[in-house]
Design an enzyme around this catalytic site. Structure first.
Site, PDB file in Angstrom:
ATOM      1  N   PHE A 100     -15.854   3.754   6.947  1.00 27.36           N
ATOM      2  CA  PHE A 100     -14.486   4.174   6.619  1.00 27.36           C
ATOM      3  C   PHE A 100     -14.175   4.075   5.126  1.00 27.36           C
ATOM      4  O   PHE A 100     -13.028   4.251   4.714  1.00 27.36           O
ATOM      5  CB  PHE A 100     -13.464   3.359   7.421  1.00 27.36           C
ATOM      6  CG  PHE A 100     -13.556   1.861   7.209  1.00 27.36           C
ATOM      7  CD1 PHE A 100     -12.935   1.254   6.125  1.00 27.36           C
ATOM      8  CD2 PHE A 100     -14.249   1.070   8.109  1.00 27.36           C
ATOM      9  CE1 PHE A 100     -13.018  -0.121   5.929  1.00 27.36           C
ATOM     10  CE2 PHE A 100     -14.334  -0.315   7.929  1.00 27.36           C
ATOM     11  CZ  PHE A 100     -13.713  -0.908   6.826  1.00 27.36           C
TER      12      PHE A 100
ATOM     13  N   ARG B   8      -1.752 -14.587   3.613  1.00 32.26           N
ATOM     14  CA  ARG B   8      -2.506 -13.874   4.660  1.00 32.26           C
ATOM     15  C   ARG B   8      -1.828 -14.043   6.028  1.00 32.26           C
ATOM     16  O   ARG B   8      -1.764 -13.102   6.822  1.00 32.26           O
ATOM     17  CB  ARG B   8      -3.961 -14.370   4.722  1.00 32.26           C
ATOM     18  CG  ARG B   8      -4.789 -14.073   3.482  1.00 32.26           C
ATOM     19  CD  ARG B   8      -5.296 -12.659   3.415  1.00 32.26           C
ATOM     20  NE  ARG B   8      -6.229 -12.330   4.473  1.00 32.26           N
ATOM     21  CZ  ARG B   8      -6.918 -11.189   4.529  1.00 32.26           C
ATOM     22  NH1 ARG B   8      -6.763 -10.259   3.578  1.00 32.26           N
ATOM     23  NH2 ARG B   8      -7.731 -10.938   5.521  1.00 32.26           N
TER      24      ARG B   8
ATOM     25  N   THR C 237      -5.693  -8.093  10.388  1.00 34.41           N
ATOM     26  CA  THR C 237      -6.127  -6.722  10.088  1.00 34.41           C
ATOM     27  C   THR C 237      -6.085  -5.848  11.337  1.00 34.41           C
ATOM     28  O   THR C 237      -5.646  -4.696  11.285  1.00 34.41           O
ATOM     29  CB  THR C 237      -7.585  -6.736   9.558  1.00 34.41           C
ATOM     30  OG1 THR C 237      -7.708  -7.778   8.590  1.00 34.41           O
ATOM     31  CG2 THR C 237      -7.960  -5.415   8.936  1.00 34.41           C
TER      32      THR C 237
ATOM     33  N   GLU D 224      -9.229 -10.010  -8.183  1.00 29.82           N
ATOM     34  CA  GLU D 224      -8.236  -8.937  -8.038  1.00 29.82           C
ATOM     35  C   GLU D 224      -7.099  -9.060  -9.059  1.00 29.82           C
ATOM     36  O   GLU D 224      -6.611  -8.053  -9.579  1.00 29.82           O
ATOM     37  CB  GLU D 224      -7.711  -8.934  -6.595  1.00 29.82           C
ATOM     38  CG  GLU D 224      -8.821  -8.522  -5.613  1.00 29.82           C
ATOM     39  CD  GLU D 224      -8.487  -8.776  -4.146  1.00 29.82           C
ATOM     40  OE1 GLU D 224      -7.358  -9.216  -3.840  1.00 29.82           O
ATOM     41  OE2 GLU D 224      -9.374  -8.533  -3.295  1.00 29.82           O
TER      42      GLU D 224
ATOM     43  N   ASN E  70      -1.884  -0.061   6.979  1.00 31.49           N
ATOM     44  CA  ASN E  70      -1.354  -1.369   7.378  1.00 31.49           C
ATOM     45  C   ASN E  70      -0.505  -2.054   6.317  1.00 31.49           C
ATOM     46  O   ASN E  70      -0.437  -3.274   6.244  1.00 31.49           O
ATOM     47  CB  ASN E  70      -2.479  -2.263   7.902  1.00 31.49           C
ATOM     48  CG  ASN E  70      -3.576  -2.477   6.865  1.00 31.49           C
ATOM     49  OD1 ASN E  70      -3.443  -2.056   5.719  1.00 31.49           O
ATOM     50  ND2 ASN E  70      -4.633  -3.143   7.263  1.00 31.49           N
TER      51      ASN E  70
ATOM     52  N   LYS F 262       0.838  -1.206   0.000  1.00 32.91           N
ATOM     53  CA  LYS F 262       0.000   0.000   0.000  1.00 32.91           C
ATOM     54  C   LYS F 262       0.878   1.263   0.000  1.00 32.91           C
ATOM     55  O   LYS F 262       2.097   1.179   0.210  1.00 32.91           O
ATOM     56  CB  LYS F 262      -0.930  -0.034   1.223  1.00 32.91           C
ATOM     57  CG  LYS F 262      -1.928  -1.217   1.180  1.00 32.91           C
ATOM     58  CD  LYS F 262      -2.912  -1.159   2.359  1.00 32.91           C
ATOM     59  CE  LYS F 262      -3.880  -2.324   2.330  1.00 32.91           C
ATOM     60  NZ  LYS F 262      -4.880  -2.245   3.419  1.00 32.91           N
TER      61      LYS F 262
ATOM     62  N   TYR G 299     -12.192  -2.316  -3.601  1.00 28.31           N
ATOM     63  CA  TYR G 299     -12.749  -2.403  -2.247  1.00 28.31           C
ATOM     64  C   TYR G 299     -14.283  -2.371  -2.240  1.00 28.31           C
ATOM     65  O   TYR G 299     -14.883  -1.970  -1.232  1.00 28.31           O
ATOM     66  CB  TYR G 299     -12.187  -1.279  -1.379  1.00 28.31           C
ATOM     67  CG  TYR G 299     -10.804  -1.563  -0.809  1.00 28.31           C
ATOM     68  CD1 TYR G 299     -10.542  -2.750  -0.101  1.00 28.31           C
ATOM     69  CD2 TYR G 299      -9.762  -0.644  -0.935  1.00 28.31           C
ATOM     70  CE1 TYR G 299      -9.291  -3.012   0.436  1.00 28.31           C
ATOM     71  CE2 TYR G 299      -8.503  -0.899  -0.397  1.00 28.31           C
ATOM     72  CZ  TYR G 299      -8.278  -2.081   0.293  1.00 28.31           C
ATOM     73  OH  TYR G 299      -7.038  -2.336   0.840  1.00 28.31           O
TER      74      TYR G 299
ATOM     75  N   ARG H  77       2.475  -6.920   8.978  1.00 29.39           N
ATOM     76  CA  ARG H  77       1.757  -5.881   9.736  1.00 29.39           C
ATOM     77  C   ARG H  77       2.234  -5.825  11.185  1.00 29.39           C
ATOM     78  O   ARG H  77       2.354  -4.734  11.766  1.00 29.39           O
ATOM     79  CB  ARG H  77       0.256  -6.133   9.662  1.00 29.39           C
ATOM     80  CG  ARG H  77      -0.331  -5.825   8.277  1.00 29.39           C
ATOM     81  CD  ARG H  77      -1.754  -6.307   8.163  1.00 29.39           C
ATOM     82  NE  ARG H  77      -2.391  -5.883   6.920  1.00 29.39           N
ATOM     83  CZ  ARG H  77      -3.576  -6.317   6.510  1.00 29.39           C
ATOM     84  NH1 ARG H  77      -4.251  -7.198   7.250  1.00 29.39           N
ATOM     85  NH2 ARG H  77      -4.093  -5.887   5.377  1.00 29.39           N
TER      86      ARG H  77
ATOM     87  N   HIS I 292      -1.829  -5.361   1.273  1.00 29.49           N
ATOM     88  CA  HIS I 292      -3.112  -6.013   0.977  1.00 29.49           C
ATOM     89  C   HIS I 292      -2.836  -7.396   0.407  1.00 29.49           C
ATOM     90  O   HIS I 292      -1.885  -7.568  -0.359  1.00 29.49           O
ATOM     91  CB  HIS I 292      -3.904  -5.218  -0.070  1.00 29.49           C
ATOM     92  CG  HIS I 292      -5.014  -6.037  -0.687  1.00 29.49           C
ATOM     93  ND1 HIS I 292      -6.220  -6.210  -0.070  1.00 29.49           N
ATOM     94  CD2 HIS I 292      -5.055  -6.780  -1.820  1.00 29.49           C
ATOM     95  CE1 HIS I 292      -6.968  -7.021  -0.814  1.00 29.49           C
ATOM     96  NE2 HIS I 292      -6.275  -7.382  -1.882  1.00 29.49           N
TER      97      HIS I 292
HETATM   98  P1  GTP Z   1      -6.959  -5.784   2.891  1.00 31.94           P
HETATM   99  O1  GTP Z   1      -5.917  -6.795   2.561  1.00 31.94           O
HETATM  100  O2  GTP Z   1      -6.500  -4.366   2.720  1.00 31.94           O
HETATM  101  O3  GTP Z   1      -8.270  -6.074   2.198  1.00 31.94           O
HETATM  102  O4  GTP Z   1      -7.178  -5.951   4.458  1.00 31.94           O
HETATM  103  P2  GTP Z   1      -7.931  -7.094   5.221  1.00 31.94           P
HETATM  104  O5  GTP Z   1      -8.491  -8.104   4.259  1.00 31.94           O
HETATM  105  O6  GTP Z   1      -7.028  -7.568   6.287  1.00 31.94           O
HETATM  106  O7  GTP Z   1      -9.116  -6.298   5.890  1.00 31.94           O
HETATM  107  P3  GTP Z   1     -10.561  -5.908   5.308  1.00 31.94           P
HETATM  108  O8  GTP Z   1     -10.694  -6.397   3.897  1.00 31.94           O
HETATM  109  O9  GTP Z   1     -11.560  -6.303   6.297  1.00 31.94           O
HETATM  110  O10 GTP Z   1     -10.479  -4.324   5.293  1.00 31.94           O
HETATM  111  C1  GTP Z   1      -9.860  -3.658   4.215  1.00 31.94           C
HETATM  112  C2  GTP Z   1      -9.013  -2.541   4.731  1.00 31.94           C
HETATM  113  O11 GTP Z   1      -9.851  -1.549   5.283  1.00 31.94           O
HETATM  114  C3  GTP Z   1      -8.053  -2.905   5.869  1.00 31.94           C
HETATM  115  O12 GTP Z   1      -6.818  -3.407   5.443  1.00 31.94           O
HETATM  116  C4  GTP Z   1      -7.858  -1.573   6.560  1.00 31.94           C
HETATM  117  O13 GTP Z   1      -6.747  -0.882   6.013  1.00 31.94           O
HETATM  118  C5  GTP Z   1      -9.128  -0.816   6.234  1.00 31.94           C
HETATM  119  N1  GTP Z   1      -9.916  -0.677   7.452  1.00 31.94           N
HETATM  120  C6  GTP Z   1     -10.550  -1.639   8.160  1.00 31.94           C
HETATM  121  N2  GTP Z   1     -11.177  -1.106   9.216  1.00 31.94           N
HETATM  122  C7  GTP Z   1     -10.935   0.222   9.160  1.00 31.94           C
HETATM  123  C8  GTP Z   1     -11.327   1.338   9.953  1.00 31.94           C
HETATM  124  O14 GTP Z   1     -12.026   1.198  10.950  1.00 31.94           O
HETATM  125  N3  GTP Z   1     -10.872   2.575   9.558  1.00 31.94           N
HETATM  126  C9  GTP Z   1     -10.104   2.746   8.437  1.00 31.94           C
HETATM  127  N4  GTP Z   1      -9.690   3.972   8.079  1.00 31.94           N
HETATM  128  N5  GTP Z   1      -9.717   1.720   7.670  1.00 31.94           N
HETATM  129  C10 GTP Z   1     -10.137   0.494   8.026  1.00 31.94           C
HETATM  130 MG    MG Z   2      -9.630  -7.592   2.584  1.00 33.61          MG
END
Ligand code: GTP
Ligand code: MG
Length: 136
Positions: free
Chosen positions: A57, A85, A91, A126, A112, A9, A49, A102, A115
């Site tokens: 958010f 993962r 996350t 994707e 973080n 990212k 997304y 992370r 992705h």
């Molecule tokens: P990705 O690999 O980025 O998809 O992350 P993930 O699969 O571990 O998490 P998820 O798909 O549930 O959420 C996508 C992204 O949304 C996360 O990686 C975070 O960066 C972001 N995110 C999740 N919760 C919050 C939040 O409360 N606030 C903000 N700003 N971002 C959030």
């Molecule tokens: Mg995700």
């Protein structure tokens, strides 16, 4: 053999973590198939997304992921989706263990560093979105 989509990212690119992240996956035994440094458009961010479009958010997420270049990649290997993962870490920053990407490099959920596709269906979607069907 399985493939997944991984992306450093904007925070990770800015902090010069691309080399370390590629190194971790190479040393694990996975193979890099595709890679490009690119800036994500708002349209692509919203498609990528889409599952989060109703979350409070979502706006912040789109702003962040389009805020600077990302390093998009396709990796191949045995169980690379789920092992990838695990290597990324959880996350929730309270759950991302030291030793994970992370866990080692980030303290917040919004910035973080990496992705990774969370399922076979997400990986197919994707990879196609970023590199086209030829990359599957
Ligand atoms: P990705 O690999 O980025 O998809 O992350 P993930 O699969 O571990 O998490 P998820 O798909 O549930 O959420 C996508 C992204 O949304 C996360 O990686 C975070 O960066 C972001 N995110 C999740 N919760 C919050 C939040 O409360 N606030 C903000 N700003 N971002 C959030
Ligand atoms: Mg995700």
């Amino acid at each position: 053999i399985e493939k997944t989509f991984l992306m450093v990212k904007p925070d990770g690119v800015e902090r010069q973590l691309v080399g370390d992240i590629v190194d971790r996956f190479e040393r694990k035994g996975f193979t890099l198939c595709e890679a490009k440094l690119m800036t994500i458009t708002e349209d692509l961010a919203k498609q990528h997304y889409a599952e989060h479009s109703e979350r409070p958010f979502f706006g912040e997420l789109v702003d962040f992921i389009t805020s600077g270049p990302v390093f998009a990649m396709v990796w191949e290997g045995e169980n690379v989706i789920s092992v990838g993962r695990l290597m990324m870490g959880a996350t929730n920053p309270l759950e991302s263990a030291p030793g994970t990407i992370r866990g080692d490099y980030s303290t917040t959920v919004s910035h973080n560093v990496i992705h990774g596709s969370d399922s076979f269906a997400s990986a197919q979607r994707e990879i196609t979105l970023f590199f086209g069907e030829e990359a599957l």
